[in-house]
Motif scaffolding. Structure first.
Motif, short mmCIF file in Angstrom:
data_model
loop_
_atom_site.label_atom_id
_atom_site.label_comp_id
_atom_site.label_asym_id
_atom_site.label_seq_id
_atom_site.Cartn_x
_atom_site.Cartn_y
_atom_site.Cartn_z
N LEU A 173 0.84 -1.21 0.00
CA LEU A 173 0.00 0.00 0.00
C LEU A 173 0.87 1.25 0.00
CD1 LEU A 173 -3.08 -0.63 2.35
CD2 LEU A 173 -2.92 -0.84 -0.12
N MET A 177 0.97 4.33 -2.74
CA MET A 177 0.72 5.73 -2.39
C MET A 177 1.86 6.64 -2.84
SD MET A 177 -0.92 5.17 1.32
CE MET A 177 -2.68 4.90 1.53
N LEU A 190 -0.33 -7.79 -4.51
CA LEU A 190 -1.21 -7.98 -3.36
C LEU A 190 -1.98 -9.29 -3.49
CD1 LEU A 190 -3.10 -4.65 -2.49
CD2 LEU A 190 -1.79 -6.09 -0.92
N PHE A 191 -2.52 -9.51 -4.70
CA PHE A 191 -3.27 -10.75 -4.90
C PHE A 191 -2.35 -11.97 -4.86
CE2 PHE A 191 -6.71 -7.95 -6.35
CZ PHE A 191 -7.79 -8.57 -5.75
N ASP A 230 -7.72 -7.02 7.29
CA ASP A 230 -9.00 -6.35 7.04
C ASP A 230 -9.11 -5.00 7.76
OD1 ASP A 230 -9.29 -8.72 9.11
OD2 ASP A 230 -10.59 -7.10 9.79
N VAL A 232 -6.43 -2.95 8.20
CA VAL A 232 -5.30 -2.09 7.82
C VAL A 232 -5.83 -0.83 7.13
CG1 VAL A 232 -3.26 -1.84 6.36
CG2 VAL A 232 -3.64 -3.97 7.61
N VAL A 233 -5.56 0.32 7.73
CA VAL A 233 -5.88 1.60 7.11
C VAL A 233 -4.59 2.42 7.16
CG1 VAL A 233 -7.22 3.73 7.28
CG2 VAL A 233 -8.30 1.53 7.79
N ALA A 239 -0.60 9.36 2.17
CA ALA A 239 -1.38 9.56 0.96
C ALA A 239 -1.32 11.01 0.49
CB ALA A 239 -2.83 9.16 1.22
N LYS B 103 -18.06 -13.35 5.55
CA LYS B 103 -17.47 -12.81 6.76
C LYS B 103 -16.31 -11.88 6.43
CE LYS B 103 -14.73 -15.30 9.50
NZ LYS B 103 -14.24 -16.23 10.54
N ASN B 104 -15.52 -12.28 5.45
CA ASN B 104 -14.36 -11.47 5.07
C ASN B 104 -14.80 -10.10 4.52
OD1 ASN B 104 -11.90 -10.73 3.18
ND2 ASN B 104 -11.21 -12.20 4.72
N LYS B 107 -15.77 -8.04 7.51
CA LYS B 107 -14.62 -7.59 8.30
C LYS B 107 -13.95 -6.34 7.71
CE LYS B 107 -11.78 -10.79 9.92
NZ LYS B 107 -10.89 -11.97 9.70
N ARG B 108 -14.20 -6.08 6.43
CA ARG B 108 -13.58 -4.91 5.81
C ARG B 108 -14.44 -3.65 5.88
NH1 ARG B 108 -8.93 -6.69 3.04
NH2 ARG B 108 -8.92 -8.94 2.79
N ALA B 111 -12.76 -0.58 7.60
CA ALA B 111 -11.65 -0.01 6.82
C ALA B 111 -12.17 0.72 5.58
CB ALA B 111 -10.66 -1.10 6.43
N GLU B 114 -13.81 4.27 6.19
CA GLU B 114 -12.91 5.39 6.51
C GLU B 114 -12.81 6.36 5.32
OE1 GLU B 114 -10.25 5.49 9.30
OE2 GLU B 114 -11.74 4.25 10.30
N ARG B 181 -5.50 8.93 -1.70
CA ARG B 181 -6.32 8.68 -0.51
C ARG B 181 -7.35 7.57 -0.76
NH1 ARG B 181 -7.80 14.84 0.45
NH2 ARG B 181 -7.60 14.60 -1.79
N ILE B 183 -6.54 4.79 -2.13
CA ILE B 183 -5.84 3.50 -2.25
C ILE B 183 -6.25 2.49 -1.17
CG2 ILE B 183 -3.55 2.40 -2.11
CD1 ILE B 183 -2.48 4.72 -3.81
N THR B 184 -6.22 2.93 0.10
CA THR B 184 -6.57 1.97 1.16
C THR B 184 -8.01 1.46 1.02
OG1 THR B 184 -4.93 2.84 2.69
CG2 THR B 184 -6.76 1.62 3.65
N THR B 187 -8.47 -0.72 -2.07
CA THR B 187 -7.84 -2.04 -1.96
C THR B 187 -8.76 -3.00 -1.20
OG1 THR B 187 -5.63 -1.09 -2.01
CG2 THR B 187 -5.83 -3.28 -1.05
N HIS B 188 -9.35 -2.50 -0.12
CA HIS B 188 -10.29 -3.36 0.61
C HIS B 188 -11.49 -3.72 -0.26
CE1 HIS B 188 -8.20 -3.49 4.41
NE2 HIS B 188 -8.01 -2.18 4.36
N LEU B 190 -11.43 -3.98 -3.48
CA LEU B 190 -10.94 -4.97 -4.44
C LEU B 190 -11.04 -6.38 -3.86
CD1 LEU B 190 -7.57 -3.76 -6.06
CD2 LEU B 190 -9.62 -4.54 -7.25
N PHE B 191 -10.63 -6.50 -2.59
CA PHE B 191 -10.72 -7.82 -1.96
C PHE B 191 -12.18 -8.24 -1.74
CE2 PHE B 191 -6.18 -7.24 -1.06
CZ PHE B 191 -5.71 -8.51 -1.34
N LYS B 194 -13.31 -9.49 -5.04
CA LYS B 194 -12.72 -10.81 -5.27
C LYS B 194 -13.47 -11.88 -4.47
CE LYS B 194 -9.89 -13.90 -6.62
NZ LYS B 194 -9.96 -14.35 -8.01
N ARG B 198 -15.51 -15.09 -5.91
CA ARG B 198 -15.25 -16.46 -5.44
C ARG B 198 -16.54 -17.16 -5.00
NH1 ARG B 198 -12.15 -19.83 -6.57
NH2 ARG B 198 -12.20 -20.84 -4.56
#
Lengths: 241, 241
Positions: A173, A177, A190-191, A230, A232-233, A239, B103-104, B107-108, B111, B114, B181, B183-184, B187-188, B190-191, B194, B198
């Motif tokens: 990350l 940035m 990342l993947f 999950d 992480v910020v 940034a 659940k995943n 959990k995001r 994040a 924010e 700003r 990016i964080t 990224t979450h 993106l997951f 994904k 799945r």
């Protein structure tokens, strides 16, 4: 004599199944190893080989599945033998998925090599992969030796893998940035990191299956197998630079 | 009479197993639905509930596994009945994993909230989730009705899910390049995307298992179940802006 003959053929069938699972484990290990090598060395030819080789694991899983079901139907196993066969079905499913994850890393080789990532990122990824591969290797050793008393290492190492993955996640990350040109390649990395972390999870699954096969009990449900990124910020100061 | 009694108890046990799998399917659907709602509405309380509820699926899988193995040992089923039981083991493993993926996402939630993402991103994610959930729902309908002739829809829709995921992947990368700003949180997201993609794969797995349970044959191995984002490289012009 006849009954002896039948029992011994049955034993052979069971042994064939476990040998096949062990061989599949070796193939999965090799595939992941080569996928990482392809990524680190930007080796598109090796990546292509890995992608093609994944079908070997798909076919191995299908064969193990088919053989297992025929064995259950024909031999009507109970207790330990039944657990052995159910174990083969489960472990081969995990190994097939490990192959998919390795293939997925290989498929990103071209997209990653478009950018120029700092060497430290690859070092981090390699270290993560080594840890996941060691985990897989030891779990397969336990499968071969049936020494489940050694299985506790699995959980300890899974925690290490998670911690390493989280720190790699943060590092990626940060690079994203710092320079927007890093965003595409670092996203693919990342993947890749996530795929490797998942390989560790499958090794843990396999450990749990072996524990069940050998003891007849389930391992306690409480375990670390969790992605810790999950929350992480990244601080906005980075940034805003 | 005795033998009739035994057969009918056996039938009840088999029916209990399929009912349990169907119920687990409903729980998995609900969990994913709520995870997406929590994400879209930045609802941390709902996210927390989803994370806690995932253990219901873990326990359901364990029960189905245990019951299946006891049933095989006790009843020594062959042919269709054996496939039914093996099918229950496989489908519950896929549903447990669907729960993990939901659940995943949950959990995001913290994040992601924010940052302030464009509404269109959530719309894209919601559309993706709806498609994956429809896929799961229809597959579970096929499980209940055993009408495998309807199973072709699965592959067509899996292609749609992959296409939608790839376009969301590109969109998220673009937002990340526009403002560091983003990016964080992106990224979450993106997951999350994904994870949803799945879920579609697991629905496809379940379809394949049902096909096997009903027909005794494996579905042809050739299938679309692939992440197509591995070659996505964003043009540097955007990054250089």
């Amino acid at each position: 004599m006849q009954s002896h003959h039948i029992v011994s053929a049955y034993d052979d069938e069971l042994k064939y199944l476990t040998r096949k699972v062990a061989a599949m484990g070796g193939q999965a290990e090799r595939l992941v190893d080569q996928a990482i090598a392809a990524l680190v060395n930007a080796d598109a030819a090796l990546a292509k080989k890995v992608i093609a080789d994944d079908t070997i694991l798909d076919e191995a899983q299908r064969e193990i599945d088919d053989k297992s079901i025929v064995l259950i139907a024909k031999r009507q196993p109970v207790a330990g033998d039944l657990r052995e066969i159910i174990g083969a079905i489960r472990i081969s499913a995990d190994l097939e998925r490990v192959g998919d994850l390795g293939k997925n890393v290989a498929k990103r080789v071209v997209a990653v090599s478009e950018g120029r990532q700092p060497v430290s990122l690859f070092r981090g990824l390699q270290a993560l992969a080594e840890l996941a591969l060691t985990q897989l290797k030891e779990v397969l050793d336990v499968y071969a030796s049936r020494s489940v008393e050694r299985i506790e290492f699995v959980r300890a190492r899974d925690n290490q893998i998670d911690a390493m993955y989280t720190s790699l996640f943060r590092e990626l990350l940060t690079y994203m940035m710092e320079d927007p040109r890093n965003i595409t390649p670092c996203t693919h990395l990342l993947f890749c990191a996530k795929n490797i972390e998942r390989i560790g999870d499958h090794a843990t699954n396999i450990a749990e299956t072996i524990y069940y096969v050998v003891t007849g009990d389930q391992m306690p449900i409480d375990r670390p197998k969790e992605d810790k990124t999950d929350k992480v910020v990244m601080p906005v100061e980075i940034a805003a630079k």
